[in-house]
Scaffold this motif. Structure first.
Motif, PDB file in Angstrom:
ATOM      1  N   ALA A 265       0.450  -1.320  -0.188  1.00 55.71           N
ATOM      2  CA  ALA A 265      -0.214  -0.511  -0.482  1.00 55.71           C
ATOM      3  C   ALA A 265       0.985   1.324  -0.109  1.00 55.71           C
ATOM      4  N   LEU A 266       2.112   1.093  -1.311  1.00 58.93           N
ATOM      5  CA  LEU A 266       2.787   2.240  -0.108  1.00 58.93           C
ATOM      6  C   LEU A 266       1.883   3.575  -1.564  1.00 58.93           C
ATOM      7  N   GLY A 267       1.867   4.994  -1.030  1.00 61.26           N
ATOM      8  CA  GLY A 267       1.416   6.127  -1.800  1.00 61.26           C
ATOM      9  C   GLY A 267       2.417   7.000  -1.423  1.00 61.26           C
ATOM     10  N   GLU A 273      -0.394   5.660  -5.907  1.00 57.35           N
ATOM     11  CA  GLU A 273      -0.829   5.101  -4.264  1.00 57.35           C
ATOM     12  C   GLU A 273      -1.313   3.187  -4.981  1.00 57.35           C
ATOM     13  N   ASP A 274      -1.010   2.631  -4.028  1.00 54.53           N
ATOM     14  CA  ASP A 274      -1.693   1.622  -2.795  1.00 54.53           C
ATOM     15  C   ASP A 274      -0.742   0.837  -3.969  1.00 54.53           C
ATOM     16  N   VAL A 275       0.387   0.331  -4.318  1.00 55.39           N
ATOM     17  CA  VAL A 275       1.608  -0.394  -4.725  1.00 55.39           C
ATOM     18  C   VAL A 275       1.701  -1.291  -3.789  1.00 55.39           C
ATOM     19  N   THR A 306      12.314  10.735  -3.224  1.00 57.14           N
ATOM     20  CA  THR A 306      11.141  10.814  -2.497  1.00 57.14           C
ATOM     21  C   THR A 306      10.314   9.660  -1.766  1.00 57.14           C
ATOM     22  N   PRO A 307      10.506  10.537  -0.894  1.00 60.57           N
ATOM     23  CA  PRO A 307       9.892   9.195   0.162  1.00 60.57           C
ATOM     24  C   PRO A 307       8.611   8.778  -0.252  1.00 60.57           C
ATOM     25  N   ALA A 308       7.932   7.684  -0.314  1.00 61.73           N
ATOM     26  CA  ALA A 308       6.889   7.559  -0.151  1.00 61.73           C
ATOM     27  C   ALA A 308       6.475   8.270   1.253  1.00 61.73           C
ATOM     28  N   GLN A 309       4.302   8.613   1.451  1.00 67.98           N
ATOM     29  CA  GLN A 309       4.333   9.488   1.991  1.00 67.98           C
ATOM     30  C   GLN A 309       3.181   7.851   3.678  1.00 67.98           C
ATOM     31  N   ARG A 310       3.205   6.883   2.620  1.00 70.61           N
ATOM     32  CA  ARG A 310       1.856   5.943   3.073  1.00 70.61           C
ATOM     33  C   ARG A 310       2.836   4.943   2.839  1.00 70.61           C
ATOM     34  N   GLY A 311       2.504   3.714   3.957  1.00 67.62           N
ATOM     35  CA  GLY A 311       2.568   2.170   3.173  1.00 67.62           C
ATOM     36  C   GLY A 311       3.506   1.632   4.229  1.00 67.62           C
ATOM     37  N   ARG A 312       3.874   0.602   3.736  1.00 66.16           N
ATOM     38  CA  ARG A 312       5.233  -0.251   5.031  1.00 66.16           C
ATOM     39  C   ARG A 312       6.110  -1.217   3.337  1.00 66.16           C
ATOM     40  N   ARG A 468       8.661 -11.460 -14.132  1.00 66.44           N
ATOM     41  CA  ARG A 468       6.936 -10.505 -14.106  1.00 66.44           C
ATOM     42  C   ARG A 468       7.353  -9.594 -14.180  1.00 66.44           C
ATOM     43  N   VAL A 469       6.179  -8.666 -14.475  1.00 66.49           N
ATOM     44  CA  VAL A 469       5.886  -7.266 -15.342  1.00 66.49           C
ATOM     45  C   VAL A 469       4.347  -6.483 -14.491  1.00 66.49           C
ATOM     46  N   LEU A 470       4.990  -5.582 -14.179  1.00 62.78           N
ATOM     47  CA  LEU A 470       3.967  -4.795 -13.458  1.00 62.78           C
ATOM     48  C   LEU A 470       3.551  -3.938 -13.769  1.00 62.78           C
ATOM     49  N   VAL A 471       2.656  -3.548 -15.104  1.00 65.85           N
ATOM     50  CA  VAL A 471       2.147  -2.502 -15.890  1.00 65.85           C
ATOM     51  C   VAL A 471       1.526  -1.698 -15.193  1.00 65.85           C
ATOM     52  N   VAL A 472       1.911   0.461 -14.837  1.00 62.77           N
ATOM     53  CA  VAL A 472       1.618   0.842 -14.064  1.00 62.77           C
ATOM     54  C   VAL A 472       0.754   1.933 -15.369  1.00 62.77           C
ATOM     55  N   ARG A 473      -0.702   2.303 -14.461  1.00 69.36           N
ATOM     56  CA  ARG A 473      -1.455   3.289 -15.161  1.00 69.36           C
ATOM     57  C   ARG A 473      -1.617   4.380 -14.208  1.00 69.36           C
ATOM     58  N   GLN A 474      -1.499   5.382 -14.395  1.00 70.09           N
ATOM     59  CA  GLN A 474      -1.903   6.942 -13.840  1.00 70.09           C
ATOM     60  C   GLN A 474      -1.833   6.288 -12.097  1.00 70.09           C
TER      61      GLN A 474
END
Length: 497
Positions: A265-267, A273-275, A306-312, A468-474
């Motif tokens: 849930a990295l954001g 958001e919610d990575v 650029t550190p994330a603001q949310r998540g673990r 594996r490949v993660l596809v990121v959109r928006q």
């Protein structure tokens, strides 16, 4: 020289000291064609450009353009004949506007002493409209993206009534989406009858955009003909002198192993958001997306720039707080940035200094002093293992080819022994032979149990090396592609969904 030929360079030879740069090179270019000059770094492409554009003088040979044959060109001769070169740095004035960069150079070339700003804007706007591109002609060039700077440089050549445009490695810093936009511009140039000489070492782009191909190796032309006579295999063989693998080749890893990296849930506001994903030891994970998708921001968050603001984030069994680069390095995360020249290397320092720049704390002996013998062993080991091509480890980074510079960046991080290695566009600006060798290095490191993340929009590269490949959109992971489903077509479909 046929009636449709706009430029012919015949039997061009050039030596620098005892080094043969060009050996009887012949190149003929027809009006309205896209003619690719392909070859690995150091094959002589840049020297040929410099001779045709008048920057260098040949030792032998002749150049014919506009019905006139010359034994050498001067820069003024080349400009008057309609020959323009767009170098990788674009040679623009960053403090001037787009309009001023487009219109001022031809006005100065015609020795205009007084310039009307309204005339400058009118001229620039006309060229931009004619090319059919979107550019803010009032924007300072220093504020533009790389793609828009390139469009500005192309517009400037049209303002100077170019007949032949050399584009030197024009896609090095562009995303796949931007490359397609550039190709549309090149097609517009074709319709105007402008010949484009597309200098590249990227096999897919050469085959996609060109009508004719000339392949150089070791300063000589080794193959030339219509693009239909080539495919990836034959083109790669001509460029390198050996067969280049064009198959999926991923190392085995234990899919049941505990993750070496877990992201939950990295954001980061405005970026992603919610990575969420896991990375296993020995796995190579690809992350791709169009420009602005958030793919690079995810990597920068994991490395703390650029550190994330949310998540673990967990590395192994331990949860880590990544508030900065020091936290990431301490947790065992290494990062090879996309821009190695400004972010990854000390250009004026030696190979040796760069290799150990990130691991000096691991090379200390008693009383905190550096262990010289340990440093030398590390430097020599990576110089040899990564096959860095240079006279010695004392050679400055600035003197190396792009592929060898990238090897040094890799060596710098591997010297720290990271558990997780993140690479952003790892083969940008390197030739096909070096690209294959760098991907092999990643396979070997994964084989040793490291977790590897590759951020890239080079689709064949992702298919070749990733499990594996993660596809990121928006800013969100929209698709996970793996196994037999991991193909170029499935990635393209995911990007454009």
């Amino acid at each position: 020289m046929t009636s449709s030929t706009v430029l012919a360079a015949r039997n061009i030879s050039k030596r620098f000291g005892g080094v043969r740069a060009l050996d009887a090179v012949t190149l003929e270019v027809r009006a309205g064609d896209v003619h690719c000059v392909a070859g690995e770094n150091g094959c002589g492409k840049s020297t040929l450009i410099k001779i045709i554009s008048g920057v260098e003088s040949p030792d032998a040979g002749e150049i014919e353009i506009g019905g006139r044959t010359r034994s050498r060109m001067t820069p003024v001769d080349a400009l008057r004949a309609g020959i323009q070169v767009i170098y990788q740095d674009f040679s623009l004035f960053p403090n001037l506007s787009v309009a001023e960069n487009i219109a001022l150079t031809p006005l100065i070339a015609h020795r205009r002493k007084l310039v009307n700003p309204r005339d400058v804007r009118t001229r620039a706007a006309a060229v931009v409209a004619e090319l059919g591109v979107q550019l803010d002609i009032d924007a300072p060039v220093e504020e533009l993206t790389v793609a828009d700077r390139q469009l500005t440089a192309i517009c400037r050549t049209l303002a100077e009534e170019a007949r032949v445009i050399f584009m030197d490695e024009p896609t090095t810093a562009l995303t796949r989406h931007e490359v397609q936009a550039l190709f549309r511009v090149v097609q517009t140039l074709q319709e105007r009858g402008v010949a484009t000489i597309f200098v590249s070492h990227k096999l897919d782009e050469v085959l996609e955009i060109s009508q004719h191909v000339t392949v150089m190796r070791n300063g000589a032309v080794v193959a030339s003909g219509p693009v239909g006579e080539f495919d990836r295999v034959s083109l790669g063989r001509a460029m390198t002198g050996r067969d280049v693998r064009d198959l999926r080749d991923v190392p085995h890893f234990d899919q049941g192993a505990q993750p070496v990296l877990s992201v939950e849930a990295l954001g980061l506001d405005g970026a992603f958001e919610d990575v969420t994903f896991d990375l296993k030891p020995g796995e190579i994970l690809g992350i791709t997306g169009l420009l602005g998708s958030g793919r690079s921001e995810i990597a920068e968050a994991l490395f703390g720039t650029t550190p994330a603001q949310r998540g673990r984030v967990k590395v192994g069994d331990a949860e880590v707080k990544i508030r900065g680069v020091a936290d990431a390095v301490a947790a065992g995360i290494g990062y090879v940035p996309s821009d190695r020249l400004t972010e990854g290397l000390f250009l004026d320092q030696s190979i040796a200094d760069n290799v150990v720049a990130g691991s000096l704390d691991l090379h200390r002996a008693r009383f905190g002093l550096l262990d010289g013998a340990h440093l030398r062993r590390t430097i020599d080991a990576f110089f040899s293992a990564l096959r860095i091509k240079a006279p010695s480890v004392a050679a400055p980074i600035r003197s190396l080819s792009g592929g060898n510079q990238q090897r040094v960046v890799l060596a710098k991080w591997l010297a720290r022994g990271p558990r997780v290695l993140i690479l952003n566009s790892p083969t940008v600006g390197v030739d096909v032979g070096s690209k294959e060798e760098i991907l092999d290095i990643l396979r070997k490191e994964a084989g040793k149990g490291k977790g590897v993340i590759v951020i890239s929009d080079d689709i064949p590269e992702l298919v070749s090396v990733c499990h594996r490949v993660l596809v990121v959109r928006q800013g969100r992971i929209r698709q996970v592609i793996d196994g037999e489903h991991l193909t170029e077509g499935s990635i393209l479909e995911g990007l454009n969904a």
